[in-house]
Design a protein around this motif. Sequence first.
Motif, PDB file in Angstrom:
ATOM      1  N   ASN A 125      25.824  26.154  -0.671  1.00  0.00           N
ATOM      2  CA  ASN A 125      26.566  26.593  -0.587  1.00  0.00           C
ATOM      3  C   ASN A 125      26.981  26.390  -1.975  1.00  0.00           C
ATOM      4  O   ASN A 125      26.797  26.973  -3.244  1.00  0.00           O
ATOM      5  N   GLN A 129      25.672  27.785  -6.068  1.00  0.00           N
ATOM      6  CA  GLN A 129      26.806  28.150  -6.239  1.00  0.00           C
ATOM      7  C   GLN A 129      26.694  27.836  -8.123  1.00  0.00           C
ATOM      8  O   GLN A 129      26.568  28.830  -9.405  1.00  0.00           O
ATOM      9  N   GLU A 133      25.638  29.792 -11.714  1.00  0.00           N
ATOM     10  CA  GLU A 133      26.614  29.490 -12.847  1.00  0.00           C
ATOM     11  C   GLU A 133      26.064  29.011 -14.073  1.00  0.00           C
ATOM     12  O   GLU A 133      26.036  28.851 -15.588  1.00  0.00           O
ATOM     13  N   GLU A 138      29.143  32.948 -15.960  1.00  0.00           N
ATOM     14  CA  GLU A 138      30.294  33.302 -14.833  1.00  0.00           C
ATOM     15  C   GLU A 138      29.799  34.322 -13.972  1.00  0.00           C
ATOM     16  O   GLU A 138      29.297  35.064 -14.426  1.00  0.00           O
ATOM     17  N   SER A 140      30.664  36.967 -11.097  1.00  0.00           N
ATOM     18  CA  SER A 140      31.410  37.530 -10.091  1.00  0.00           C
ATOM     19  C   SER A 140      32.436  37.508  -9.371  1.00  0.00           C
ATOM     20  O   SER A 140      31.207  36.710  -8.481  1.00  0.00           O
ATOM     21  N   GLU A 141      33.240  37.418  -8.445  1.00  0.00           N
ATOM     22  CA  GLU A 141      33.281  37.138  -7.234  1.00  0.00           C
ATOM     23  C   GLU A 141      32.273  37.940  -5.941  1.00  0.00           C
ATOM     24  O   GLU A 141      32.555  37.138  -5.403  1.00  0.00           O
ATOM     25  N   GLU A 142      32.688  38.487  -6.230  1.00  0.00           N
ATOM     26  CA  GLU A 142      31.633  39.730  -5.684  1.00  0.00           C
ATOM     27  C   GLU A 142      30.066  38.651  -5.448  1.00  0.00           C
ATOM     28  O   GLU A 142      29.561  38.540  -4.306  1.00  0.00           O
ATOM     29  N   ASP A 143      29.573  38.413  -6.211  1.00  0.00           N
ATOM     30  CA  ASP A 143      27.877  37.503  -6.070  1.00  0.00           C
ATOM     31  C   ASP A 143      28.398  36.121  -5.998  1.00  0.00           C
ATOM     32  O   ASP A 143      27.588  35.884  -5.128  1.00  0.00           O
ATOM     33  N   GLN A 144      29.572  35.609  -5.901  1.00  0.00           N
ATOM     34  CA  GLN A 144      29.474  34.545  -5.272  1.00  0.00           C
ATOM     35  C   GLN A 144      30.399  34.675  -3.729  1.00  0.00           C
ATOM     36  O   GLN A 144      28.892  33.628  -3.393  1.00  0.00           O
ATOM     37  N   GLU A 145      30.355  35.547  -2.932  1.00  0.00           N
ATOM     38  CA  GLU A 145      30.602  35.966  -2.077  1.00  0.00           C
ATOM     39  C   GLU A 145      28.425  36.366  -1.518  1.00  0.00           C
ATOM     40  O   GLU A 145      28.769  35.398  -0.335  1.00  0.00           O
ATOM     41  N   LYS A 146      28.131  36.568  -1.989  1.00  0.00           N
ATOM     42  CA  LYS A 146      26.736  36.846  -1.686  1.00  0.00           C
ATOM     43  C   LYS A 146      26.115  35.591  -1.392  1.00  0.00           C
ATOM     44  O   LYS A 146      25.155  35.293  -0.691  1.00  0.00           O
ATOM     45  N   LYS A 148      27.171  32.599  -1.396  1.00  0.00           N
ATOM     46  CA  LYS A 148      27.994  31.797  -0.064  1.00  0.00           C
ATOM     47  C   LYS A 148      27.077  32.558   1.315  1.00  0.00           C
ATOM     48  O   LYS A 148      26.115  31.982   2.705  1.00  0.00           O
TER      49      LYS A 148
END
Length: 236
Positions: A125, A129, A133, A138, A140-146, A148
């Motif tokens: 993960n 990530q 990046e 940078e 978004s937090e939403e895409d970071q969760e996707k 993950k």
Amino acid sequence: MEYIKLIGILIILVGFIFKFDTIAVVLVAALATALVSGISFIDFLSLLGEAFVSNRMVTLFLLTLPMIGLSERFGLRQQAVILIEKIKGLTPGRFLTIYMFIREIAGALSIRVQGQTQFIRPIVNPMAQAAAENKYGEVSEEDQEKIKARSAATENFGNFFAQNTFVAASGVLLIASTMDSLGYKVSTISISIASIPIALIMLVLVGIYNVLFDKKMAKKYNAKNSTGAKKEKGEG
């Protein structure tokens, strides 16, 4: 005198109150309970050994947790991220497709390169990530969760659809024994060979799935970065 068999509970209670060594207290309580119940010392050791062997997988799982903590503490995650940042043109989708390929090859050879806790969280993960990046800036937090969730899903796809490509996998042995009990003579090798096309089909599907994800990410962040650049130049 049946109440005497509850002496183990009393020993554990006293041991916890006086903060004695936990393992020693439990073992003494188990031994005392066995002796007052008419179980000999030899039989007690036999029961203890059988219980340890039957639960060894749980013990091994617990051993991995401090190992993961130590590896993260001494920079394994950071080193993985640095490695990905040096690879130009790598996207999260491409990286996860490569991991899926490696995961299936490792599974076919029964090499332990897998596990949500042991491998996905501390290594895969963070690398996915970092690829995002490195490619889009940078995220978004939403895409970071996707990303993950996609990392975890890739591990599950590889585990579920490719685990039977190893000839001595537990699933293969279970299928062979079940078919044999039903009167169908099949070898474990034939089951593994039959599992290979399924693993390849899943690799292709995961690759397409990741390509579509990369296109969606590129469309979103290229437009966003382009708008930001225009604003900096005063064209917006």
